[in-house]
Design a protein around this motif. Structure first.
Motif, PDB file in Angstrom:
ATOM      1  N   SER A 134       0.826  -1.207   0.000  1.00 49.40           N
ATOM      2  CA  SER A 134       0.000   0.000   0.000  1.00 49.40           C
ATOM      3  C   SER A 134       0.857   1.253   0.000  1.00 49.40           C
ATOM      4  CB  SER A 134      -0.929  -0.011   1.219  1.00 49.40           C
ATOM      5  OG  SER A 134      -1.851   1.059   1.161  1.00 49.40           O
ATOM      6  N   PHE A 135       1.966   1.219   0.754  1.00 49.18           N
ATOM      7  CA  PHE A 135       2.874   2.377   0.780  1.00 49.18           C
ATOM      8  C   PHE A 135       3.448   2.637  -0.610  1.00 49.18           C
ATOM      9  CE2 PHE A 135       7.316   3.781   0.989  1.00 49.18           C
ATOM     10  CZ  PHE A 135       7.162   5.032   1.583  1.00 49.18           C
ATOM     11  N   LEU A 136       3.876   1.585  -1.298  1.00 46.82           N
ATOM     12  CA  LEU A 136       4.445   1.750  -2.636  1.00 46.82           C
ATOM     13  C   LEU A 136       3.407   2.268  -3.621  1.00 46.82           C
ATOM     14  CD1 LEU A 136       6.674  -1.459  -2.876  1.00 46.82           C
ATOM     15  CD2 LEU A 136       7.425   0.902  -2.506  1.00 46.82           C
ATOM     16  N   CYS A 137       2.175   1.779  -3.522  1.00 45.44           N
ATOM     17  CA  CYS A 137       1.121   2.236  -4.438  1.00 45.44           C
ATOM     18  C   CYS A 137       0.790   3.708  -4.226  1.00 45.44           C
ATOM     19  CB  CYS A 137      -0.138   1.394  -4.239  1.00 45.44           C
ATOM     20  SG  CYS A 137      -0.021  -0.277  -4.899  1.00 45.44           S
ATOM     21  N   ASP A 138       0.862   4.175  -2.973  1.00 49.48           N
ATOM     22  CA  ASP A 138       0.532   5.570  -2.683  1.00 49.48           C
ATOM     23  C   ASP A 138       1.722   6.503  -2.882  1.00 49.48           C
ATOM     24  OD1 ASP A 138      -2.055   4.887  -2.038  1.00 49.48           O
ATOM     25  OD2 ASP A 138      -1.643   4.647   0.101  1.00 49.48           O
ATOM     26  N   SER A 139       2.896   5.934  -3.149  1.00 48.73           N
ATOM     27  CA  SER A 139       4.078   6.754  -3.391  1.00 48.73           C
ATOM     28  C   SER A 139       4.104   7.214  -4.850  1.00 48.73           C
ATOM     29  CB  SER A 139       5.343   5.958  -3.068  1.00 48.73           C
ATOM     30  OG  SER A 139       5.549   4.936  -4.037  1.00 48.73           O
ATOM     31  N   ALA A 140       5.182   7.855  -5.225  1.00 49.33           N
ATOM     32  CA  ALA A 140       5.324   8.316  -6.615  1.00 49.33           C
ATOM     33  C   ALA A 140       5.325   7.151  -7.601  1.00 49.33           C
ATOM     34  CB  ALA A 140       6.618   9.119  -6.753  1.00 49.33           C
ATOM     35  N   LEU A 141       5.655   5.947  -7.111  1.00 49.72           N
ATOM     36  CA  LEU A 141       5.641   4.780  -7.999  1.00 49.72           C
ATOM     37  C   LEU A 141       4.237   4.469  -8.503  1.00 49.72           C
ATOM     38  CD1 LEU A 141       8.067   2.389  -6.092  1.00 49.72           C
ATOM     39  CD2 LEU A 141       8.443   3.389  -8.346  1.00 49.72           C
ATOM     40  N   GLY A 142       3.221   4.913  -7.761  1.00 43.29           N
ATOM     41  CA  GLY A 142       1.851   4.657  -8.190  1.00 43.29           C
ATOM     42  C   GLY A 142       1.531   5.232  -9.551  1.00 43.29           C
ATOM     43  N   LYS A 143       2.297   6.248  -9.971  1.00 38.13           N
ATOM     44  CA  LYS A 143       2.086   6.857 -11.280  1.00 38.13           C
ATOM     45  C   LYS A 143       2.939   6.214 -12.361  1.00 38.13           C
ATOM     46  CE  LYS A 143       0.873  11.308  -9.187  1.00 38.13           C
ATOM     47  NZ  LYS A 143       1.185  12.749  -9.093  1.00 38.13           N
ATOM     48  N   LEU A 148       6.344  -0.012 -10.831  1.00 37.59           N
ATOM     49  CA  LEU A 148       5.739  -0.499  -9.590  1.00 37.59           C
ATOM     50  C   LEU A 148       5.536  -2.002  -9.655  1.00 37.59           C
ATOM     51  CD1 LEU A 148       4.318  -0.144  -6.862  1.00 37.59           C
ATOM     52  CD2 LEU A 148       2.216   0.405  -8.127  1.00 37.59           C
ATOM     53  N   LYS A 216      -8.626   5.255  -8.474  1.00 35.11           N
ATOM     54  CA  LYS A 216      -7.716   4.518  -7.595  1.00 35.11           C
ATOM     55  C   LYS A 216      -8.222   3.104  -7.360  1.00 35.11           C
ATOM     56  CE  LYS A 216      -5.299   5.017  -3.177  1.00 35.11           C
ATOM     57  NZ  LYS A 216      -5.172   5.843  -1.942  1.00 35.11           N
TER      58      LYS A 216
END
Length: 432
Positions: A134-143, A148, A216
Motif C-alpha cells: 500500500s505504501f508503494l502504491c501511494d508513493s510516486a511509484l503509483g504513477k 511499480l 484509484k
C-alpha cells in the motif's frame, strides 16, 4: 478419531475457500472483461460505454456511467463478501493445515525457528506485505505502473526466497500466496469499497463525486486481476512436488508467475489488438523450460551408494515421530559401511522394502500406525511389494528428488536411504 475429525475440518474449510474463491475470481474476471469490451463510440450522455451480450438464452444490455447515474437505484448490487470470505477461509485453512502443527507441516527440517516463531512469522508477513504494498502504491511509484509492478514482483520473490529458508516448500509457497491474497482483499476492503461508498454517498447528497477515488479503485482492481493467476497456481501447487520441493522452488515460482502474468496480460489487452499475442507462446515455452530444468536428475551408481544395502541399520523411531506429530528429532547419521563391500552392486529389494516400511509405511498404509492419519494420505499405500513398485515414480519424485517426504522427516530417513531407493528405481524398480 482426532485425525479423522481434522481431515474433515480440512476438507470443509478447503471447500469453502474454493467456492468463495471461484465466486471472487469469476466476478473479477467478468468485470475486467466487461471494462475492456465496452463500446465507447458515441456513448449516451453520462455514459462511458455500453455492451450487448447473450448468455443462458437471454440478451443483456449493460451500461457503464462515467461516474454515477443522476439518482441512485433502489437495488444496487455490491461485490465484497466473495473477497472477504475467501480471505477468512484461507486464514482458517492456514491454521488447520500449518499452524495447528507447525513443526510438522510449516517448518523445514532443521529450521532455526521454533513452532510459535514460525507461526508468528507467517502471520506477521501477511500484514507487513499489505502495508509495504500500500505504501508503494501511494508513493510516486503509483504513477509508474510498470516500474511499480516490477518492484512488487521482486519483493514477492524475495519473500519466497526468505520463506524457503525456514519453511517447508509447501509452507513457503502457501505463505507467498497468503501474502498476495491479503494484498488483494486489502485492496477490496481499504480502497475499492471505500471508493464505491464515497461515490454512492456523493450521489445521495447531490454532490459531484470525486473521480480520483474510483480511478484509484480501478487501479487496485487491475492489480488484483494480475495477481489472480499466480495465486491460483499456488493454490494447486501442493499437488506438484517438482515445484515446491525443489531447492530452487523460489525461482520456479518466479518463472511460473511471469508466465501467468504474460497470459493474463494478453487476455486483458486482446480487445484492442493482437500485439501481445506473443505472450501466449512465450508463456508456453517458459512452462516447457521449467518442466525440463525441474526434471529428476539420474543418480550415479557410485561405490559408496552401491554398498548401502549391507550398511543400513534401522533405528527405533522416537516418540516424537509417531506420538502426535510433535517436533521431529534430528536425523540419524548413516551407519558406517564395511570396507570390503562390493562396488556397483544391484540393489536388493529387501533392503528397499525395509526402508520404506520403517520410514514411509507408518503413514502410507491401510492401517497407519501414526496418529496423524486415520487413512493413508492421498490413498497411497506401501503395504505390499506390488504397491511399492506401482508407486515408484511418486516415491522418486517426493522422497528422492525433492525430499519433501516423509513430512518434516519425522521418521528420520537418511540421505543414504534416499540414495538407495533412487538407485533401485533407476535399476528398474524390480521386486524379485
Amino acid at each position: 478419531m482426532e485425525a479423522h475429525l481434522l481431515e474433515w475440518l480440512n476438507l470443509s474449510v478447503r471447500w469453502v475457500h474454493m467456492i468463495t474463491g471461484v465466486a471472487w475470481i469469476g466476478a473479477s474476471f467478468y468485470f475486467v472483461w466487461l471494462e475492456n469490451n465496452l463500446n465507447r463510440v458515441n456513448p449516451k450522455d453520462g455514459l462511458a460505454g455500453d455492451l450487448w451480450a447473450i448468455h443462458g438464452g437471454g440478451i443483456y444490455h449493460l451500461e457503464k456511467y462515467k461516474l454515477a447515474p443522476p439518482t441512485m437505484p433502489d437495488n444496487l448490487h455490491w461485490f465484497k463478501w466473495e473477497a472477504y470470505f475467501t480471505w477468512m477461509s484461507g486464514i482458517a485453512l492456514l491454521c488447520v493445515v500449518f499452524y495447528s502443527n507447525p513443526t510438522l507441516y510449516l517448518l523445514a527440517p532443521g529450521s532455526s525457528l521454533s513452532g510459535p516463531e514460525g507461526v508468528l512469522l507467517g502471520i506477521g508477513s501477511l500484514f507487513v506485505g499489505w502495508f509495504v504494498y500500500s505504501f508503494l502504491c501511494d508513493s510516486a511509484l503509483g504513477k509508474r505502473p510498470a516500474l511499480l509492478g516490477l518492484i512488487l514482483f521482486v519483493l514477492l520473490i524475495a519473500a519466497a526466497y526468505g520463506f524457503s529458508k525456514v519453511f517447508s516448500g509447501r509452507g513457503a509457497y502457501l505463505h507467498v500466496g497468503a501474502v498476495i491474497g491479503t494484498i488483494m482483499v486489502g485492496n477490496v476492503f481499504r480502497i475499492i469499497m471505500p471508493a464505491q461508498r464515497a461515490l454512492v454517498a456523493a450521489i445521495a447528497q447531490n454532490r459531484t463525486p470525486d473521480p480520483a477515488l474510483p480511478a484509484k479503485g480501478l487501479l487496485r482492481s487491475r492489480h488484483n486481476n494480475y495477481f489472480t493467476l499466480p495465486v491460483l497456481f499456488i493454490m494447486i501447487s501442493n499437488h506438484f512436488p517438482s515445484t515446491y520441493g525443489s531447492q530452487y522452488n523460489w525461482l520456479i515460482l518466479a518463472g511460473i508467475a511471469v508466465a501467468a502474468v504474460l497470459v493474463r496480460h494478453y487476455f486483458n489487452t486482446r480487445h484492442n489488438s493482437q500485439k501481445y499475442a506473443w505472450t501466449l507462446p512465450v508463456g508456453a515455452l517458459a512452462m516447457i523450460c521449467l518442466a525440463y530444468v525441474t526434471g529428476p536428475k539420474p543418480l550415479a551408481t557410485t561405490p559408496d551408494v552401491a554398498k548401502a544395502p549391507a550398511a543400513i541399520e534401522y533405528q527405533p523411531l522416537p516418540e516424537t515421530a509417531l506420538g502426535g506429530g510433535l517436533k521431529p528429532a534430528a536425523p540419524t547419521a548413516p551407519a558406517a559401511e564395511p570396507a570390503n563391500a562390493p562396488a556397483q552392486a544391484t540393489i536388493d529389494f529387501d533392503k528397499v522394502h525395509g526402508v520404506i516400511q520403517e520410514r514411509c509405511a507408518v503413514c502410507h498404509s491401510a492401517k497407519p500406525t501414526s496418529p496423524l492419519f486415520s487413512t493413508a494420505p492421498a490413498g497411497v499405500m506401501f503395504d505390499t511389494p506390488a504397491q511399492i513398485q506401482q508407486q515408484a515414480a511418486r516415491i522418486q519424485a517426493q522422497a528422492v528428488a525433492s525430499q519433501i517426504m516423509p513430512l518434516g522427516n519425522i521418521t528420520q530417513m537418511t540421505q543414504q536411504e534416499r540414495d538407495l531407493i533412487g538407485i533401485w528405481i533407476n535399476q528398474g524398480a524390480r521386486t524379485n
